[in-house]
Design an enzyme around this catalytic site. Sequence first.
Site, PDB file in Angstrom:
ATOM      1  N   LYS A  24      -5.736   3.261  -7.875  1.00 56.04           N
ATOM      2  CA  LYS A  24      -5.347   3.579  -6.502  1.00 56.04           C
ATOM      3  C   LYS A  24      -4.181   2.709  -6.060  1.00 56.04           C
ATOM      4  O   LYS A  24      -3.205   3.193  -5.472  1.00 56.04           O
ATOM      5  CB  LYS A  24      -6.540   3.407  -5.568  1.00 56.04           C
ATOM      6  CG  LYS A  24      -6.254   3.708  -4.100  1.00 56.04           C
ATOM      7  CD  LYS A  24      -5.935   2.468  -3.285  1.00 56.04           C
ATOM      8  CE  LYS A  24      -7.118   1.533  -3.231  1.00 56.04           C
ATOM      9  NZ  LYS A  24      -6.842   0.352  -2.351  1.00 56.04           N
ATOM     10  N   LYS A  78       1.606  -6.603  -0.584  1.00 47.72           N
ATOM     11  CA  LYS A  78       0.425  -6.474  -1.436  1.00 47.72           C
ATOM     12  C   LYS A  78       0.692  -5.553  -2.627  1.00 47.72           C
ATOM     13  O   LYS A  78       0.253  -5.818  -3.756  1.00 47.72           O
ATOM     14  CB  LYS A  78      -0.756  -5.924  -0.623  1.00 47.72           C
ATOM     15  CG  LYS A  78      -2.013  -5.619  -1.449  1.00 47.72           C
ATOM     16  CD  LYS A  78      -2.550  -6.858  -2.168  1.00 47.72           C
ATOM     17  CE  LYS A  78      -3.722  -6.531  -3.091  1.00 47.72           C
ATOM     18  NZ  LYS A  78      -4.914  -6.067  -2.376  1.00 47.72           N
TER      19      LYS A  78
END
Length: 523
Positions: free
Chosen positions: A244, A176
């Site tokens: 993030k 990811k």
Amino acid sequence: MTQTTAGAVGFIGIGTMGREMAINLAKAGHRVAAYDVRREAAEALAPFGIRAAASVADASRGADAVITMLPDTPDVEAVVYGDGGLLANPPEGRLVIDMSTIAPGAVRRMHADLARAGVAFIDAPVSGGPVGAKNATLSIMAGGEAAAFAQAQRFFAGMGTTITHVGESGAGQTVKLCNQLICGINIQAICEALALGRAAGVDLQQLRKVLLGGSAASWMLDKLGPQMIEGDASAGFRIDLMLKDLRLVAQQAQETNVPLPATALVTTQYLDARAWRGRQRQPGAVPRVRPHERAGAAVTLDFAAVLSRWPMFLDGAAMTMKLATGATLIGFAIGTLCAIGKRSKLGWAQRGATVYVEVIRNTPLLVQIFLVYFGLASLGLKLPAFTVALAALTINVGAYATEIMRAGFDSIHKGQLEAAECLALSRRQVYWHVVLLPAMERVYPALTSQFVLLMLASSVCSQISAEELTAVANFVQSDTYRPLETYVLVGLAYVLLSLAMRAGFWGLGLMLFPRRRRLGTTL
């Protein structure tokens, strides 16, 4: 879906993505109990047959699996380890699936701790954004044991279409992060292409159509391109969430000693977008060229946005100047030794000083920062970003000072020293005026722009982790997306600082070598 494959699911985290995923699970026939810290978010799902749970333990009770979809690593850890968490209250089916994007290291820790309690843990982050979540077309990349993945398949089928077991625990998160790295760079490339086309007067809709038909085609350009062209900030997702993800990419890169310069540059654009448009819950995470930065547009100045952050800037400036003063003093000491070394009769000293100067002169500051940081990191020493940047500046000061001092030494001949003695000037005064003072006056102002831009970077350091070295380094170097108003203020600070330096050196000279009143003689 038949009743035999349907199950009971506890779903924790009813945000933009989690809401649609929970609804799709219910549509697929699963019994869903939803929990969110905002109880109204879970209660809003009642029309879809979803029960609002009162706590994490309540959502887990009687469930075949618990799925978490939360913003960041600490949120998932709180759900697992906190009071009433999943470690103490595992689901009946002994399966926990985390579909958030979090740190791979944290995933492996939770996997090990839950395994000791007899609970399987799958990390299964997703790609496809809010559109994919709503349409149940997410791409799901799962890490963990094959048996646990098989157990989770029936739940994945209700939320996505591309479902892949990519390896052991933590592998899903790593894949990811690679996905987010590509997405971030791809969005930046699309923004720049649209900005270039717009500045040249090209029809952006036609530009997008042509690009989609060639090798530049991408999911981002297809799905988000129309919104980006219209200036719709809802393209993408929250800036803080994208930052993030990029922070996690940077952390993984540092742990594996893999430099990612393009990712670092893109991170600076998101940092600047957050500073420009606000840090909290902004819907769009797409950096855009601002109106006053468009080619051919009328230039107007609005200092309101910059001045609102000026106190933080000044705090950073004070810290920077303290550290920069130390860097300058150390740099001049290095420069003096190297200048003497280049003039010495020792071959090794001459060669060492020459190599030092040539390497520094031919290596960009950003590359130096990378080399210093990753070089020390490979030895197990991880320094804060700001410390490494100042270390690189110290090295640069030394190289600049070496060259100027060497030139000063070479320009002083024996006859000049004898003439100076006739004027009652000491050799120290000659070296001060011919060697040291020119070096100070030329080196410090020459690097002032770097120091001032470091002030700007230090104001960002209070908002990001020290590990984001590459982002800070690029923030110092990059000209892209920085407000024009900031350049005006930085330019003013540069002029004032240069004048202050010259005045300071002039005063130091008077203090070290006070002028003597000459007595005239009469014949």
